[in-house]
Design a protein around this motif. Structure first.
Motif: not given
Length: 124
Positions: A82-100
């Motif tokens: 959940q991303m609130n109060i977004l600003n232009p510096e948050d612009t990006a491709v967002y990736y999820c990842a899994k870890a052991y």
């Protein structure tokens, strides 16, 4: 290998909100620590947020603390950001990842499975 699929990205104005989701195309997220990373154009992929195996402990990068919330719903087999109060510096491709391991982890080398990413664009 688990294939992770992100969704929920889009274009939003500064001050707005988005909720990203991440689900595996097969198998399950249960019993894995999970994380979100982001990569802006021309920059490295960096840590955003992480959650442990049980969903009890979280970590956040300083720029998103107090604005972003990572959570998991193991019954739905889905990870959220959940991303609130977004600003232009948050612009990006967002990736999820899994870890052991139990997690939560803030370093990339702990993660072994990655999604294809979802674009988040914040206009000023």
């Amino acid at each position: 290998q688990v294939h992770l699929v992100e969704s929920g990205g889009g274009l939003v104005r500064a001050g707005g909100s988005l909720r990203l989701s991440c689900a595996p195309s097969e198998r399950t997220l249960v019993s894995y620590a999970m994380g979100w990373f982001r990569q802006a154009p021309g920059k490295e992929r960096i840590f955003v947020a992480a959650i442990d195996w049980f969903g009890n402990n979280t970590k956040y990068a300083d720029p998103v603390k107090g604005r972003f919330t990572i959570s998991r719903d193991d019954a739905d087999n889905t990870l959220y950001l959940q991303m609130n109060i977004l600003n232009p510096e948050d612009t990006a491709v967002y990736y999820c990842a899994k870890a052991y391991g139990l997690g939560p982890y803030s370093t990339r080398h702990n993660y072994h499975d990655w999604g294809q990413g979802t674009q988040v664009t914040v206009s000023s």
